[in-house]
Design a protein around this motif. Structure first.
Motif, PDB file in Angstrom:
ATOM      1  N   THR A 132       0.822  -1.205   0.000  1.00  0.00           N
ATOM      2  CA  THR A 132       0.000   0.000   0.000  1.00  0.00           C
ATOM      3  C   THR A 132       0.860   1.261   0.000  1.00  0.00           C
ATOM      4  N   THR A 133       2.000   1.228   0.678  1.00  0.00           N
ATOM      5  CA  THR A 133       2.854   2.417   0.698  1.00  0.00           C
ATOM      6  C   THR A 133       3.357   2.759  -0.701  1.00  0.00           C
ATOM      7  N   PRO A 134       4.050   1.843  -1.398  1.00  0.00           N
ATOM      8  CA  PRO A 134       4.480   2.208  -2.752  1.00  0.00           C
ATOM      9  C   PRO A 134       3.309   2.428  -3.701  1.00  0.00           C
ATOM     10  N   GLY A 135       2.230   1.641  -3.563  1.00  0.00           N
ATOM     11  CA  GLY A 135       1.091   1.812  -4.458  1.00  0.00           C
ATOM     12  C   GLY A 135       0.504   3.209  -4.370  1.00  0.00           C
ATOM     13  N   LEU A 136       0.253   3.679  -3.151  1.00  0.00           N
ATOM     14  CA  LEU A 136      -0.308   5.014  -2.957  1.00  0.00           C
ATOM     15  C   LEU A 136       0.652   6.098  -3.441  1.00  0.00           C
ATOM     16  N   LEU A 137       1.935   5.942  -3.119  1.00  0.00           N
ATOM     17  CA  LEU A 137       2.907   6.972  -3.497  1.00  0.00           C
ATOM     18  C   LEU A 137       3.154   6.995  -5.008  1.00  0.00           C
ATOM     19  N   LEU A 138       3.133   5.831  -5.648  1.00  0.00           N
ATOM     20  CA  LEU A 138       3.278   5.809  -7.104  1.00  0.00           C
ATOM     21  C   LEU A 138       2.156   6.602  -7.764  1.00  0.00           C
ATOM     22  N   GLY A 139       0.920   6.356  -7.317  1.00  0.00           N
ATOM     23  CA  GLY A 139      -0.211   7.046  -7.915  1.00  0.00           C
ATOM     24  C   GLY A 139      -0.198   8.536  -7.633  1.00  0.00           C
ATOM     25  N   ALA A 289      11.067   5.987  -7.763  1.00  0.00           N
ATOM     26  CA  ALA A 289      11.984   6.992  -8.304  1.00  0.00           C
ATOM     27  C   ALA A 289      11.713   7.245  -9.782  1.00  0.00           C
ATOM     28  N   ARG A 290      11.460   6.199 -10.515  1.00  0.00           N
ATOM     29  CA  ARG A 290      11.240   6.371 -11.954  1.00  0.00           C
ATOM     30  C   ARG A 290       9.920   7.078 -12.229  1.00  0.00           C
ATOM     31  N   GLU A 295      16.308   8.105 -12.703  1.00  0.00           N
ATOM     32  CA  GLU A 295      16.780   6.772 -13.077  1.00  0.00           C
ATOM     33  C   GLU A 295      17.589   6.152 -11.940  1.00  0.00           C
ATOM     34  N   ILE A 296      16.885   5.724 -10.919  1.00  0.00           N
ATOM     35  CA  ILE A 296      17.504   4.963  -9.835  1.00  0.00           C
ATOM     36  C   ILE A 296      17.535   3.496 -10.253  1.00  0.00           C
ATOM     37  N   GLY A 297      18.651   2.809  -9.981  1.00  0.00           N
ATOM     38  CA  GLY A 297      18.759   1.404 -10.372  1.00  0.00           C
ATOM     39  C   GLY A 297      19.567   0.599  -9.383  1.00  0.00           C
ATOM     40  N   LEU A 298      19.826  -0.665  -9.727  1.00  0.00           N
ATOM     41  CA  LEU A 298      20.546  -1.574  -8.837  1.00  0.00           C
ATOM     42  C   LEU A 298      21.934  -1.059  -8.467  1.00  0.00           C
ATOM     43  N   ASP A 299      22.572  -0.346  -9.376  1.00  0.00           N
ATOM     44  CA  ASP A 299      23.919   0.165  -9.080  1.00  0.00           C
ATOM     45  C   ASP A 299      23.896   1.165  -7.923  1.00  0.00           C
ATOM     46  N   ASP A 300      22.812   1.920  -7.806  1.00  0.00           N
ATOM     47  CA  ASP A 300      22.702   2.871  -6.692  1.00  0.00           C
ATOM     48  C   ASP A 300      22.604   2.129  -5.361  1.00  0.00           C
ATOM     49  N   ARG A 568       5.433   4.572 -17.364  1.00  0.00           N
ATOM     50  CA  ARG A 568       6.703   5.285 -17.296  1.00  0.00           C
ATOM     51  C   ARG A 568       6.497   6.766 -17.604  1.00  0.00           C
ATOM     52  N   THR A 569       7.357   7.598 -17.059  1.00  0.00           N
ATOM     53  CA  THR A 569       7.240   9.039 -17.311  1.00  0.00           C
ATOM     54  C   THR A 569       7.537   9.377 -18.770  1.00  0.00           C
ATOM     55  N   ASP A 570       8.281   8.510 -19.467  1.00  0.00           N
ATOM     56  CA  ASP A 570       8.606   8.799 -20.859  1.00  0.00           C
ATOM     57  C   ASP A 570       7.620   8.161 -21.829  1.00  0.00           C
TER      58      ASP A 570
END
Length: 581
Positions: A132-139, A289-290, A295-300, A568-570
């Motif tokens: 619910t936390t990521p779901g709400l924040l994504l929207g 983040a996206r 562009e946050i990814g595994l390397d971060d 995606r934003t793009d």
């Protein structure tokens, strides 16, 4: 951040497009509001605040939201706003099958569209249970009107027979003891009755507490709010304060994307590493983040893992304490103050103040619960990202919560193509498992699961439990609960269902892992792998219709955040505001 020297004027409120014009359509909006008993004085010139509430009768983590929403409304009214409650998917981790991860993006889409389609100027997001936390924040991020998040808060400590129980972690522990024959069925019933003593989310450092801490670290929760226990009266005050604060955020036009900078997400990654976070943090943070355009990814995560130690001594990475102890020890503000050298203190937050201002004066009252950087419970971050010919796009392991002898290990694979066959084998005491075996489950990823269920903490074989073993190397393209522990390699990408290298592994192949070198490989030559790849046949479709069909067509891989590609934003032009006619 917004220029707060120029506050929004009443005629600039988004809701005024519905209620303000002197035309027939707005007559309809006003008359229907009056139908519900609201007088024009209640909404005219006031910010309309949506309270997106994920309460339901099958959501034990959020059962208190049924009354807490009244505290949020009280705060909104005190600040001169007009509160409206909009129910949303509750996504109970305990009850929703096959997995709430299948529906995280549905909640994100619902949140975005609820806010877009209704006459609202700002939003209070009520969540906490894992997705619910990521779901709400994504929207809310995609919609980008002022929004603030209220965490459900962790439940109280569990108790059984004088022992402190942690949700999830002790479920797995005592289930293994029951299967090993060291406790009785009556003991097991005692654990069952004592492990969840109040409303609220898991009180271990599972996905729920991980994601609410991340929500605060990224700036979307009022200072200290993510660690207040659900049953504490401070949680009631947090709800009211959040209601008051969102009204000012609307006037100042403080939107999620103005708060959620790249630096804010790097702060969140560092805090997650220090907390001893859930492996699920990687998937959700990348998606969040996206959505905000970064562009946050595994390397971060890997860079953070090498420099930020685990200082939050909370199960399962820690051995003793739970979230209630963490709160009394200083909570998230105390932890962030302790690790301030790893944070960008200039990042702004929903409080209207910077991270540095929010944690100024924060103290730690028990330095065994929140350790100093000089005395961590684990010298590196909570998670490690591994790559190799089994996972060219990466996979994840939680070194702080496993038997350290498996940090470097090689052993023969025992491969299962589905969960039922694996479950049957681990209860078969004649099955040829050894302590060196690498147990593998595949076809359990985003498309294969379907929805990437929390199957990754594969159960220990019963015979090995009886022999005294409590850990072994396990691997899958699934996830595992943040309350889980053990030498479990997760999120193998690309997943086997779409032909990732995990699909080519066979029983008897040697799998080698080296966490320090961040590598995971199968000792199989390229020519043999090419032959296997040519012979591979994709498993049958999981869905032929409905949401599941759309999910399968558009879900991205774990290393991409498991978001839908079309969100995606793009992906095309921004969604326009609805036409009101």
């Amino acid at each position: 951040m917004s220029d707060t020297s120029r506050r929004k004027q009443p005629e600039e409120l988004r809701s005024r497009r519905w209620f303000g014009p002197a035309d027939l359509r707005s007559f309809g909006h006003r008359s229907r509001a009056m139908q519900m008993g609201y007088a024009p004085e209640e909404w005219q010139g006031r910010p309309v605040i949506a309270i997106v509430n994920t309460w339901s009768d099958l959501q034990p983590c959020h059962v208190h939201f049924k009354t807490r929403v009244e505290d949020v409304k009280r705060g909104i009214l005190m600040a001169g706003g007009f509160p409206v409650e909009l129910p949303a998917l509750s996504l109970s981790e305990s009850f929703v099958k096959p997995t709430t991860m299948l529906y995280r993006n549905m909640l994100a889409m619902e949140t975005e569209e609820l806010l877009r389609s209704h006459p609202v100027d700002g939003a209070v997001l009520m969540g906490g249970c894992d997705k619910t936390t990521p779901g709400l924040l994504l929207g809310a991020t995609s919609m980008d009107i002022p929004a603030i998040f209220i965490p459900a808060g962790p439940m109280l400590r569990g108790n059984w027979g004088g022992k402190t129980l942690g949700s999830g972690s002790d479920s797995w522990k005592y289930w293994d003891e029951l299967r090993a024959g060291t406790i009785t069925q009556q003991d097991w019933l005692g654990v069952e009755a004592g492990i969840a003593r109040s409303y609220g989310t898991c009180m271990t450092m599972g996905t729920a507490s991980t994601m609410t801490a991340i929500a605060e670290a990224v700036g979307m929760v009022l200072p200290g709010g993510s660690s207040i226990p659900a049953a504490d009266s401070g949680h009631i005050r947090l709800c009211s304060e959040s209601g008051r604060r969102i009204v000012d955020m609307v006037w100042d036009d403080v939107t999620p994307r103005r708060i959620q900078t790249r630096a804010a997400f790097l702060n969140a990654i560092n805090v997650a590493m220090a907390m001893g976070c859930s492996t699920n943090a990687i998937i959700h943070l990348i998606a969040m983040a996206r959505r905000a355009g970064h562009e946050i990814g595994l390397d971060d995560f890997e860079r953070a893992s090498r420099k930020v130690p685990v200082i939050g001594n909370v199960r399962p990475s820690g051995k003793t304490y739970l979230m209630e102890d963490f709160y009394y020890a200083g909570g998230i503000r105390g932890l962030m103050a302790t690790m301030a050298e790893h944070l960008d203190l200039s990042c702004m937050t929903v409080s209207g103040r910077t991270v540095g201002e929010n944690i100024a004066g924060a103290k730690v009252y028990n330095d065994d619960v929140i350790r100093p950087l000089s005395n961590p419970i684990y010298g590196e971050g909570s998670l490690a990202v591994l790559k190799g010919n089994l996972a060219p796009d990466g996979c994840v392991i939680k070194p702080a919560a496993m038997d350290q002898k498996f940090l470097k290990h090689a052993g023969p694979a025992v491969v299962f193509d589905d969960y039922p066959s694996m479950k049957k084998a681990v209860d078969d005491e004649s099955y040829p498992f050894t302590p060196d075996t690498v147990m593998v489950l595949r076809n359990a990823g985003p498309q294969g699961g379907p929805g990437m269920p929390e199957w990754g903490m594969l159960p220990m074989p019963k015979r090995l439990l009886k022999e005294g073993h409590r850990d072994m190397l396990r691997m899958s393209d699934a996830r595992m609960s943040g309350t889980s522990y053990g030498a479990c390699v997760l999120h193998v990408a690309p997943e086997s269902y779409i032909g990732g290298p995990l699909a080519l592994l066979r029983t008897g192949d040697i799998v080698e892992i080296n966490v320090d070198a961040r590598s995971i490989t199968m000792r199989v030559g390229e020519e043999e792998l090419a032959r296997r790849r040519a012979a591979w046949v994709k498993p049958p479709a999981r869905f032929e219709r409905g949401y599941g069909f759309a999910f399968t067509k558009h879900i991205q891989q774990a290393n991409e955040g498991c978001d839908f590609d079309f969100l995606r934003t793009d992906f095309g032009a921004p969604v326009p505001e609805p036409v009101i006619y």
